[in-house]
Design a protein around this motif. Sequence first.
Motif, short mmCIF file in Angstrom:
data_model
loop_
_atom_site.label_atom_id
_atom_site.label_comp_id
_atom_site.label_asym_id
_atom_site.label_seq_id
_atom_site.Cartn_x
_atom_site.Cartn_y
_atom_site.Cartn_z
N ARG A 97 0.84 -1.19 0.00
CA ARG A 97 0.00 0.00 0.00
C ARG A 97 0.88 1.25 0.00
NH1 ARG A 97 -1.77 0.67 4.50
NH2 ARG A 97 -0.69 -1.02 5.59
N GLY A 98 0.75 2.03 -1.07
CA GLY A 98 1.48 3.28 -1.18
C GLY A 98 0.68 4.25 -2.02
N PRO A 99 1.15 5.48 -2.16
CA PRO A 99 0.42 6.47 -2.94
C PRO A 99 0.14 6.02 -4.38
CG PRO A 99 2.15 7.53 -1.68
CD PRO A 99 2.35 6.06 -1.51
N LEU A 100 1.05 5.19 -4.94
CA LEU A 100 0.88 4.69 -6.30
C LEU A 100 0.84 3.17 -6.33
CD1 LEU A 100 3.24 7.11 -8.28
CD2 LEU A 100 0.75 7.19 -8.13
N GLY A 101 0.38 2.57 -5.26
CA GLY A 101 0.26 1.12 -5.22
C GLY A 101 1.53 0.43 -4.73
N ALA A 102 1.67 -0.84 -5.10
CA ALA A 102 2.79 -1.64 -4.63
C ALA A 102 4.11 -1.09 -5.14
CB ALA A 102 2.61 -3.09 -5.08
N GLY A 103 5.14 -1.22 -4.30
CA GLY A 103 6.46 -0.76 -4.72
C GLY A 103 7.51 -1.04 -3.66
N ALA A 104 8.76 -0.87 -4.03
CA ALA A 104 9.85 -1.03 -3.06
C ALA A 104 9.88 0.18 -2.14
CB ALA A 104 11.18 -1.18 -3.79
N CYS A 105 10.05 -0.07 -0.86
CA CYS A 105 10.14 1.00 0.13
C CYS A 105 11.40 0.76 0.95
CB CYS A 105 8.89 1.00 1.02
SG CYS A 105 8.67 2.51 1.99
N GLN A 106 12.31 1.72 0.91
CA GLN A 106 13.63 1.56 1.53
C GLN A 106 13.90 2.68 2.52
OE1 GLN A 106 17.59 2.24 -0.74
NE2 GLN A 106 17.35 0.01 -0.71
N LEU A 107 14.51 2.33 3.63
CA LEU A 107 14.89 3.32 4.63
C LEU A 107 15.86 4.32 4.03
CD1 LEU A 107 14.53 3.95 7.72
CD2 LEU A 107 16.70 2.73 8.05
N TRP A 108 15.57 5.61 4.20
CA TRP A 108 16.44 6.67 3.70
C TRP A 108 17.68 6.78 4.59
CZ3 TRP A 108 16.65 10.00 -0.41
CH2 TRP A 108 17.50 11.11 -0.29
#
Length: 273
Positions: A97-108
Amino acid sequence: MTEAQLRTPLETETALRLLRDGEFELEGRLVDASNTTLRGFVTLDGQTARCVYKPVRGERPLWDFPDGTLAGREVSAYLVSAATGLDLVPPTVLRERGPLGAGACQLWIDEPPEAAALVDFVPADEVPAGWFPIAAARDDDGAAYALAHADDPRLARLALLDVVINNADRKGGHVIHGGDDRIYGVDHGVSFHTDPKLRTVLWGWAGRPLPAQAQPVLAALAEGLAGSLGEALATHLTVAEVGALAERVQQLREAATFPLPSPQWPAIPWPPI
């Protein structure tokens, strides 16, 4: 939350939980990225962290990476990094779940202004002691420069990871010198191909023996690929790609040296930095 609080290191499990389940607040877009790349915040149970989010729907198709997603390869690079125990890739998940759907999410990972560059263009006659010159270049005025990187054991471990995952795009800007004085590698969307595609600025150890800790790391990877690690990667990569990964690990164990650049493939990405 202040910038200082955002820079406070998080336990890995806490970071993964935030990335996977935290409420997402969009901060902006990284306009230099070739695919849609957004920066934002994830918040859960009173904790907030900054992250990079790469939605699958924002990926540009690549003719030589037709299977799976770039996001899945980003997650796979993290899984392999975590399995080595070297933790060279920031915590990364496939967020549904993200603003544009599924995707990679990585710690900055913040790079402090005072952090020393470990990969750079330097005047050809001023390559720092203990650095490897990798390629020759000239500026707009014709002055001679060298693309070079430090002879740093942290970079050597990252170079080993790149060989393992067959990273086709290790630019200098993808090497982050974190505030905890650790080295991180980011942007692994074009990795894990079945054909040799290693393209990197970290060629200083080409043909040289692997670091002392490499053999136990490779042995653990081989064991993991035959079990839980292989199963986890199979949700993001093809069977052939996981098999090629296992073959690279075995070849490295037997050779015990860093590979040489391939004459069939550009050795250095463009732009290098």
